[in-house]
Write a protein that holds these residues in place. Structure first.
Motif, PDB file in Angstrom:
ATOM      1  N   ILE A 277      -2.361  -6.743   5.033  1.00  0.00           N
ATOM      2  CA  ILE A 277      -2.090  -5.978   6.121  1.00  0.00           C
ATOM      3  C   ILE A 277      -0.748  -4.983   5.812  1.00  0.00           C
ATOM      4  O   ILE A 277      -0.904  -4.095   6.386  1.00  0.00           O
ATOM      5  N   ALA A 278       0.288  -5.915   5.505  1.00  0.00           N
ATOM      6  CA  ALA A 278       1.432  -4.866   5.361  1.00  0.00           C
ATOM      7  C   ALA A 278       1.236  -3.842   4.218  1.00  0.00           C
ATOM      8  O   ALA A 278       1.969  -2.566   4.710  1.00  0.00           O
ATOM      9  N   ARG A 279       0.580  -3.941   3.261  1.00  0.00           N
ATOM     10  CA  ARG A 279       0.332  -2.852   2.296  1.00  0.00           C
ATOM     11  C   ARG A 279      -0.405  -1.746   3.098  1.00  0.00           C
ATOM     12  O   ARG A 279      -0.353  -0.482   2.579  1.00  0.00           O
ATOM     13  N   ILE A 280      -1.262  -2.020   3.672  1.00  0.00           N
ATOM     14  CA  ILE A 280      -2.241  -0.995   4.520  1.00  0.00           C
ATOM     15  C   ILE A 280      -1.524  -0.272   5.860  1.00  0.00           C
ATOM     16  O   ILE A 280      -1.662   0.998   5.840  1.00  0.00           O
ATOM     17  N   THR A 281      -1.003  -1.209   6.498  1.00  0.00           N
ATOM     18  CA  THR A 281      -0.483  -0.636   8.032  1.00  0.00           C
ATOM     19  C   THR A 281       0.812   0.179   7.741  1.00  0.00           C
ATOM     20  O   THR A 281       1.533   0.007   6.621  1.00  0.00           O
TER      21      THR A 281
END
Length: 172
Positions: A105-109
């Motif tokens: 999630i951190a990589r995408i958002t």
């Protein structure tokens, strides 16, 4: 063959992972897909909005922004995402899966709001699967310690931000 070389160049913004394919900024795939794929493997082309869902990404090629896309949300039935704590698997399987999902999630958002929205979803799943606030807190602390710079990208600057989210999700 010069034609193949030209088509290959036109497909340079095309990516494929197993059976998922995305092509940006070029109509070339639409023009040559019958040369690549048999008729028994139909391709669908995204029309209109310009937003493309590819793997777990929702991509806006006009703004170059990504958000999390979870096709399981499109189903009208439950899909098991994380193991039950009471299952026969070691408990760390669940906490490590939670940890890896938070990294994803951190990589995408690209914003605090988007990260928090998706992070609270997996925190809620952990709670529903029987994991304790302490276990989720410990995994999140590890995440913040090891991936702080990645979280900064989503504008998460303080561990307290995540700690508050966890506390709120586990409070009665």
């Amino acid at each position: 063959n010069p034609r193949n070389s030209r088509n290959a160049h036109r497909l340079k913004h095309t990516v494929r992972y197993i059976d998922d394919i995305a092509s940006f900024w070029s109509p070339a795939l639409r023009e040559v897909h019958t040369d690549i794929y048999p008729a028994s493997l139909p391709l669908t082309f995204n029309e209109g909005t310009g937003i493309a869902n590819y793997l777990d990404l929702s991509i806006n090629p006009l703004t170059c922004r990504t958000t999390v896309y979870d096709k399981r949300r499109d189903f009208n039935f439950d899909v098991i995402r994380l193991p039950e704590k009471s299952s026969n698997q070691p408990g760390r399987f669940g906490t490590e899966t939670f940890f890896s999902q938070a990294i994803r999630i951190a990589r995408i958002t690209q914003s605090e709001e988007e990260f928090k929205k998706n992070f609270t979803i997996i925190v809620d799943i952990m709670r529903l699967r029987g994991y304790t606030r302490f276990e989720v807190h410990t995994s999140t602390k590890k995440l913040f310690r090891q991936y702080r710079m990645l979280l900064y990208r989503s504008e998460i600057r303080k561990f307290k931000t995540l700690e508050t989210l966890i506390h709120d999700r586990f409070s009665p």
